[in-house]
Scaffold this active site. Structure first.
Site, PDB file in Angstrom:
ATOM      1  N   ARG A  85      71.694  33.949  69.972  1.00 49.49           N
ATOM      2  CA  ARG A  85      70.505  34.522  70.489  1.00 49.49           C
ATOM      3  C   ARG A  85      71.240  35.497  71.466  1.00 49.49           C
ATOM      4  NH1 ARG A  85      65.619  33.433  67.987  1.00 49.49           N
ATOM      5  NH2 ARG A  85      65.172  31.140  67.872  1.00 49.49           N
ATOM      6  N   ALA A  97      61.507  27.091  64.803  1.00 46.01           N
ATOM      7  CA  ALA A  97      60.296  27.570  65.446  1.00 46.01           C
ATOM      8  C   ALA A  97      59.968  29.114  65.175  1.00 46.01           C
ATOM      9  CB  ALA A  97      60.606  27.498  66.911  1.00 46.01           C
ATOM     10  N   GLU A 114      57.209  27.869  59.012  1.00 46.73           N
ATOM     11  CA  GLU A 114      58.560  28.014  59.757  1.00 46.73           C
ATOM     12  C   GLU A 114      59.529  26.914  59.332  1.00 46.73           C
ATOM     13  OE1 GLU A 114      59.713  30.372  61.345  1.00 46.73           O
ATOM     14  OE2 GLU A 114      57.948  31.739  61.649  1.00 46.73           O
ATOM     15  N   GLU A 118      63.043  27.983  57.705  1.00 46.38           N
ATOM     16  CA  GLU A 118      64.099  27.827  58.661  1.00 46.38           C
ATOM     17  C   GLU A 118      64.973  26.625  58.544  1.00 46.38           C
ATOM     18  OE1 GLU A 118      63.447  28.163  62.802  1.00 46.38           O
ATOM     19  OE2 GLU A 118      63.024  30.377  62.592  1.00 46.38           O
ATOM     20  N   PRO A 136      55.093  30.770  82.724  1.00 48.24           N
ATOM     21  CA  PRO A 136      53.648  31.224  83.300  1.00 48.24           C
ATOM     22  C   PRO A 136      53.611  32.315  84.187  1.00 48.24           C
ATOM     23  CG  PRO A 136      54.048  29.186  83.872  1.00 48.24           C
ATOM     24  CD  PRO A 136      55.301  29.552  83.047  1.00 48.24           C
ATOM     25  N   GLY A 137      54.722  32.457  85.114  1.00 44.80           N
ATOM     26  CA  GLY A 137      54.795  33.372  86.045  1.00 44.80           C
ATOM     27  C   GLY A 137      55.229  34.978  85.740  1.00 44.80           C
ATOM     28  N   GLU A 141      52.985  33.605  77.168  1.00 42.86           N
ATOM     29  CA  GLU A 141      53.254  33.048  75.861  1.00 42.86           C
ATOM     30  C   GLU A 141      53.100  31.585  75.899  1.00 42.86           C
ATOM     31  OE1 GLU A 141      57.070  32.088  73.017  1.00 42.86           O
ATOM     32  OE2 GLU A 141      57.390  32.897  75.017  1.00 42.86           O
ATOM     33  N   GLU A 166      69.076  34.824  61.264  1.00 46.23           N
ATOM     34  CA  GLU A 166      68.708  33.490  60.539  1.00 46.23           C
ATOM     35  C   GLU A 166      69.792  33.207  59.300  1.00 46.23           C
ATOM     36  OE1 GLU A 166      64.692  33.589  59.498  1.00 46.23           O
ATOM     37  OE2 GLU A 166      64.018  33.268  61.474  1.00 46.23           O
TER      38      GLU A 166
END
Length: 220
Positions: A85, A97, A114, A118, A136-137, A141, A166
């Site tokens: 990542r 995911a 998925e 994956e 959430p702030g 998503e 991937e």
């Protein structure tokens, strides 16, 4: 249903604790940036006390994640995949995911796709483990985590060709108890993996009672 207390810290709630949608008046909405995956939006919103606030947030299509379990000898194992990542410059152990970015595709169908793409797996039994907002702030998503059981391998000629990050993914089955220990030890950082592993362990302790249907309401 509202939750009421007497205004003091630590008040015992007098109703069921349940998140619920709450619409505020949006005065202005501006799309500051658009990308292939998400947009950056700025909105001015009026609160009940007539105070106007301005918030910047990521407008995201949402996603699904899958905790795939098997029990080859009676003890459950969870499938984990390791993927690089770039934003955090790390190779993370995760659960399968993906984004809800295919027009008209139902969330369950996205999860099934998925899992196949994956992890080269299909599953005959699907339930909802949990739902959550990733941040959430700062983002809208919303992510649903499914529990996939009675798994089988996708025949090799039918497997998806993985590219870019991937293509470097590796996967392995880990005893669920070991995965839980890895979460508590701070060795797993991906949020869907952390939440999904702990939710699966909690559900198993209750003999899978209380799992929700794949048709269950989702606060998105």
């Amino acid at each position: 249903m509202s939750v009421r207390g007497d205004g003091t810290a630590g008040t015992r709630c007098r109703a069921q604790v349940t998140d619920a949608k709450l619409e505020r008046e949006v005065l202005t909405s501006e799309r500051l940036y658009q990308s292939a995956i998400f947009d950056l939006v700025r909105e001015e919103v009026r609160l009940d006390d007539d105070v106007v606030i301005r918030r910047d947030f990521v407008d995201h299509p949402g996603a699904v994640a899958i905790v795939a379990l098997r029990e080859p000898s009676g003890a459950p194992e969870v499938l984990l995949i390791r993927q690089y990542r770039h934003p955090v410059r790390a190779a993370l152990w995760e659960v399968p995911a993906g984004l809800l970015d295919v027009a008209g595709e139902a969330p369950l169908a996205a999860a099934q796709r998925e899992l196949a793409e994956e992890a080269d797996l299909t599953a005959s039994r699907w339930d909802v483990l949990t739902d959550y907002f990733t941040s959430p702030g700062a983002s809208n998503e919303s992510l649903r985590i499914y529990l996939a059981r009675e798994v089988a391998e996708v025949p090799e000629p039918e497997r998806h060709t993985r590219v870019e990050e991937e293509a470097e993914m590796i996967s392995c089955w880990v005893p669920l108890d070991e995965a839980v220990a890895a979460v508590h030890a701070g060795r797993i950082h991906n949020p869907s993996a952390v939440i999904g592993i702990l939710a699966a362990a909690s559900a198993r302790s209750k003999k899978w009672a209380g799992l929700r249907s794949v048709e269950a309401t989702w606060l998105q």
